[in-house]
Design a protein around this motif. Structure first.
Motif, PDB file in Angstrom:
ATOM      1  N   LYS A  57      21.844  59.932  73.644  1.00 53.76           N
ATOM      2  CA  LYS A  57      21.625  59.086  72.467  1.00 53.76           C
ATOM      3  C   LYS A  57      20.189  58.580  72.404  1.00 53.76           C
ATOM      4  O   LYS A  57      19.586  58.511  71.325  1.00 53.76           O
ATOM      5  N   VAL A  58      19.612  58.234  73.547  1.00 54.98           N
ATOM      6  CA  VAL A  58      18.217  57.785  73.546  1.00 54.98           C
ATOM      7  C   VAL A  58      17.293  58.943  73.184  1.00 54.98           C
ATOM      8  O   VAL A  58      16.297  58.760  72.472  1.00 54.98           O
ATOM      9  N   THR A  59      17.624  60.147  73.642  1.00 49.91           N
ATOM     10  CA  THR A  59      16.827  61.318  73.265  1.00 49.91           C
ATOM     11  C   THR A  59      16.873  61.536  71.756  1.00 49.91           C
ATOM     12  O   THR A  59      15.839  61.796  71.122  1.00 49.91           O
ATOM     13  N   LEU A  60      18.055  61.404  71.161  1.00 43.88           N
ATOM     14  CA  LEU A  60      18.178  61.525  69.706  1.00 43.88           C
ATOM     15  C   LEU A  60      17.396  60.424  68.993  1.00 43.88           C
ATOM     16  O   LEU A  60      16.728  60.668  67.981  1.00 43.88           O
ATOM     17  N   ALA A  61      17.476  59.200  69.539  1.00 41.32           N
ATOM     18  CA  ALA A  61      16.765  58.075  68.922  1.00 41.32           C
ATOM     19  C   ALA A  61      15.255  58.284  68.961  1.00 41.32           C
ATOM     20  O   ALA A  61      14.555  58.070  67.958  1.00 41.32           O
ATOM     21  N   LEU A  62      14.754  58.720  70.108  1.00 49.87           N
ATOM     22  CA  LEU A  62      13.320  58.991  70.212  1.00 49.87           C
ATOM     23  C   LEU A  62      12.920  60.154  69.312  1.00 49.87           C
ATOM     24  O   LEU A  62      11.817  60.179  68.771  1.00 49.87           O
ATOM     25  N   ASP A  66      10.039  60.172  66.570  1.00 49.16           N
ATOM     26  CA  ASP A  66       9.026  61.235  66.560  1.00 49.16           C
ATOM     27  C   ASP A  66       8.950  61.922  65.196  1.00 49.16           C
ATOM     28  O   ASP A  66       7.861  62.222  64.692  1.00 49.16           O
ATOM     29  N   LYS A  67      10.101  62.138  64.585  1.00 44.80           N
ATOM     30  CA  LYS A  67      10.148  62.852  63.307  1.00 44.80           C
ATOM     31  C   LYS A  67       9.557  62.030  62.166  1.00 44.80           C
ATOM     32  O   LYS A  67       8.786  62.540  61.338  1.00 44.80           O
ATOM     33  N   TYR A  68       9.883  60.732  62.120  1.00 45.97           N
ATOM     34  CA  TYR A  68       9.497  59.918  60.970  1.00 45.97           C
ATOM     35  C   TYR A  68       8.280  59.022  61.206  1.00 45.97           C
ATOM     36  O   TYR A  68       7.709  58.501  60.255  1.00 45.97           O
ATOM     37  N   ASP A  69       7.890  58.846  62.477  1.00 46.42           N
ATOM     38  CA  ASP A  69       6.737  57.988  62.777  1.00 46.42           C
ATOM     39  C   ASP A  69       6.143  58.412  64.122  1.00 46.42           C
ATOM     40  O   ASP A  69       6.232  57.682  65.114  1.00 46.42           O
ATOM     41  N   ALA A 112      22.629  56.783  66.970  1.00 50.57           N
ATOM     42  CA  ALA A 112      21.250  57.065  67.390  1.00 50.57           C
ATOM     43  C   ALA A 112      20.235  56.311  66.536  1.00 50.57           C
ATOM     44  O   ALA A 112      19.195  55.871  67.045  1.00 50.57           O
ATOM     45  N   ARG A 113      20.525  56.154  65.255  1.00 46.24           N
ATOM     46  CA  ARG A 113      19.586  55.442  64.392  1.00 46.24           C
ATOM     47  C   ARG A 113      19.483  53.980  64.786  1.00 46.24           C
ATOM     48  O   ARG A 113      18.379  53.408  64.799  1.00 46.24           O
ATOM     49  N   SER A 114      20.614  53.358  65.128  1.00 48.21           N
ATOM     50  CA  SER A 114      20.592  51.958  65.564  1.00 48.21           C
ATOM     51  C   SER A 114      19.844  51.806  66.885  1.00 48.21           C
ATOM     52  O   SER A 114      19.120  50.834  67.091  1.00 48.21           O
ATOM     53  N   VAL A 115      20.053  52.767  67.797  1.00 54.99           N
ATOM     54  CA  VAL A 115      19.313  52.737  69.059  1.00 54.99           C
ATOM     55  C   VAL A 115      17.816  52.858  68.790  1.00 54.99           C
ATOM     56  O   VAL A 115      16.995  52.175  69.411  1.00 54.99           O
ATOM     57  N   ALA A 116      17.436  53.717  67.853  1.00 56.01           N
ATOM     58  CA  ALA A 116      16.024  53.869  67.500  1.00 56.01           C
ATOM     59  C   ALA A 116      15.454  52.553  66.987  1.00 56.01           C
ATOM     60  O   ALA A 116      14.336  52.165  67.341  1.00 56.01           O
ATOM     61  N   MET A 117      16.221  51.832  66.164  1.00 54.12           N
ATOM     62  CA  MET A 117      15.766  50.549  65.643  1.00 54.12           C
ATOM     63  C   MET A 117      15.574  49.538  66.782  1.00 54.12           C
ATOM     64  O   MET A 117      14.613  48.767  66.784  1.00 54.12           O
ATOM     65  N   THR A 118      16.482  49.564  67.751  1.00 49.94           N
ATOM     66  CA  THR A 118      16.347  48.673  68.912  1.00 49.94           C
ATOM     67  C   THR A 118      15.100  49.021  69.717  1.00 49.94           C
ATOM     68  O   THR A 118      14.355  48.131  70.142  1.00 49.94           O
ATOM     69  N   LEU A 119      14.867  50.307  69.933  1.00 53.39           N
ATOM     70  CA  LEU A 119      13.679  50.724  70.684  1.00 53.39           C
ATOM     71  C   LEU A 119      12.402  50.308  69.956  1.00 53.39           C
ATOM     72  O   LEU A 119      11.424  49.890  70.592  1.00 53.39           O
ATOM     73  N   THR A 157      11.726  51.736  56.477  1.00 57.10           N
ATOM     74  CA  THR A 157      11.280  52.224  55.161  1.00 57.10           C
ATOM     75  C   THR A 157      10.988  53.725  55.175  1.00 57.10           C
ATOM     76  O   THR A 157      10.970  54.366  54.120  1.00 57.10           O
ATOM     77  N   LEU A 158      10.769  54.281  56.358  1.00 58.92           N
ATOM     78  CA  LEU A 158      10.462  55.709  56.473  1.00 58.92           C
ATOM     79  C   LEU A 158      11.717  56.578  56.580  1.00 58.92           C
ATOM     80  O   LEU A 158      11.628  57.799  56.475  1.00 58.92           O
ATOM     81  N   LEU A 159      12.876  55.937  56.814  1.00 62.22           N
ATOM     82  CA  LEU A 159      14.108  56.676  57.031  1.00 62.22           C
ATOM     83  C   LEU A 159      14.839  56.948  55.715  1.00 62.22           C
ATOM     84  O   LEU A 159      14.761  56.145  54.781  1.00 62.22           O
ATOM     85  N   PRO A 160      15.567  58.038  55.649  1.00 67.33           N
ATOM     86  CA  PRO A 160      16.402  58.277  54.461  1.00 67.33           C
ATOM     87  C   PRO A 160      17.626  57.367  54.473  1.00 67.33           C
ATOM     88  O   PRO A 160      18.039  56.883  55.538  1.00 67.33           O
ATOM     89  N   ASP A 161      18.199  57.123  53.310  1.00 65.49           N
ATOM     90  CA  ASP A 161      19.410  56.294  53.193  1.00 65.49           C
ATOM     91  C   ASP A 161      19.248  54.966  53.937  1.00 65.49           C
ATOM     92  O   ASP A 161      20.068  54.593  54.788  1.00 65.49           O
ATOM     93  N   ASN A 162      18.170  54.272  53.627  1.00 64.86           N
ATOM     94  CA  ASN A 162      17.803  53.081  54.406  1.00 64.86           C
ATOM     95  C   ASN A 162      18.186  51.762  53.753  1.00 64.86           C
ATOM     96  O   ASN A 162      17.812  50.693  54.253  1.00 64.86           O
ATOM     97  N   GLU A 163      18.940  51.785  52.660  1.00 59.66           N
ATOM     98  CA  GLU A 163      19.215  50.549  51.934  1.00 59.66           C
ATOM     99  C   GLU A 163      19.929  49.513  52.798  1.00 59.66           C
ATOM    100  O   GLU A 163      19.554  48.336  52.819  1.00 59.66           O
ATOM    101  N   SER A 164      20.969  49.937  53.522  1.00 57.87           N
ATOM    102  CA  SER A 164      21.723  48.984  54.347  1.00 57.87           C
ATOM    103  C   SER A 164      20.870  48.445  55.484  1.00 57.87           C
ATOM    104  O   SER A 164      20.969  47.261  55.842  1.00 57.87           O
ATOM    105  N   LEU A 165      20.020  49.290  56.068  1.00 59.93           N
ATOM    106  CA  LEU A 165      19.130  48.840  57.135  1.00 59.93           C
ATOM    107  C   LEU A 165      18.167  47.773  56.629  1.00 59.93           C
ATOM    108  O   LEU A 165      17.981  46.729  57.251  1.00 59.93           O
ATOM    109  N   LEU A 166      17.532  48.040  55.509  1.00 59.23           N
ATOM    110  CA  LEU A 166      16.561  47.100  54.970  1.00 59.23           C
ATOM    111  C   LEU A 166      17.222  45.778  54.599  1.00 59.23           C
ATOM    112  O   LEU A 166      16.644  44.696  54.817  1.00 59.23           O
ATOM    113  N   LYS A 167      18.422  45.848  54.071  1.00 60.26           N
ATOM    114  CA  LYS A 167      19.138  44.615  53.721  1.00 60.26           C
ATOM    115  C   LYS A 167      19.465  43.807  54.966  1.00 60.26           C
ATOM    116  O   LYS A 167      19.292  42.575  55.000  1.00 60.26           O
ATOM    117  N   TYR A 168      19.918  44.494  56.016  1.00 64.42           N
ATOM    118  CA  TYR A 168      20.283  43.799  57.258  1.00 64.42           C
ATOM    119  C   TYR A 168      19.059  43.144  57.897  1.00 64.42           C
ATOM    120  O   TYR A 168      19.092  41.958  58.246  1.00 64.42           O
TER     121      TYR A 168
END
Length: 217
Positions: A57-62, A66-69, A112-119, A157-168
């Protein structure tokens, strides 16, 4: 009086040194891997596939970072010495070792996306610490957490389907999680998660300095 203060300082330093040494020795026997140039260490024996899940999961998060930033990931390689997994206590950045620490709940419950946000959040603390900025009064701690959350929003803001993330993340600072009392509770939770005898936990908590700038949550 000065001698007593010096003795207390020496005792606290010795306890911290011994604790780090013991953790380091335990880590040598636990799971280890690497992803995108960052060492991954599980501070536990392999159990029910948790270590494999942590590494994957951390590999996916990283990979997402890597892909978006990609530039952010390059900074993380410089700012973080490793990413560790512990049983409990939540996520935090440990200043003295430059480690990002995740707990089982981060790995098992989050995608994985949530783990990426934590990292991203903890890496922001690493960058602030690397500039020599120390977190002390509660007001300064709040500013540091706000800066780390702003980095999460910038990444989201760089991720797709980010509305819920930005709101949170636009409202997350309304509930502080960085008070000294909460930090101490997390330290206690982490010790108890390793099934230590009660007397060992009590001794460790008595010897442990009050929550201070050493960790950023």
């Amino acid at each position: 009086m000065e001698f007593r203060a010096f003795g207390s300082h020496v005792r606290k330093g010795a306890v911290a040194y011994i604790s780090r040494a013991v953790i380091g020795l335990v880590a040598l026997r636990c799971g280890r891997a690497s992803a995108y140039g960052i060492p991954l260490v599980s501070l536990d024996y392999a159990k029910d596939g948790v270590n494999e899940l942590f590494f994957a999961k951390v590999t996916l998060a990283l990979g997402l970072i890597d892909k978006y930033d990609h530039r952010r990931l390059s900074r993380m390689r410089r700012d973080l010495s490793a990413i560790w997994l512990v049983r409990a206590g939540g996520a935090y950045f440990e200043v003295s070792t430059r480690r990002c620490v995740l707990s089982w709940q981060n790995v098992v419950a989050d995608d994985a996306r949530s783990v990426a946000m934590t990292l991203v959040h903890e890496a922001a603390h690493a960058r602030i610490s690397g500039r020599g900025v120390v977190k002390t009064p509660r007001a300064i701690a709040a500013r540091h957490e706000a800066a780390a959350v702003r980095q999460q929003i910038a990444f989201a803001t760089l991720l797709p389907d980010n509305e819920s993330l930005l709101k949170y993340y636009s409202t997350v600072l309304q509930t502080p999680w960085w008070t000294p009392e909460q930090m101490r509770e997390r330290q206690l939770e982490q010790l108890r998660a390793y099934d230590l005898p009660d007397w060992v936990v009590r001794l460790a908590m008595r010897r442990m300095p009050s929550p201070s700038p050493r960790n950023h949550c």
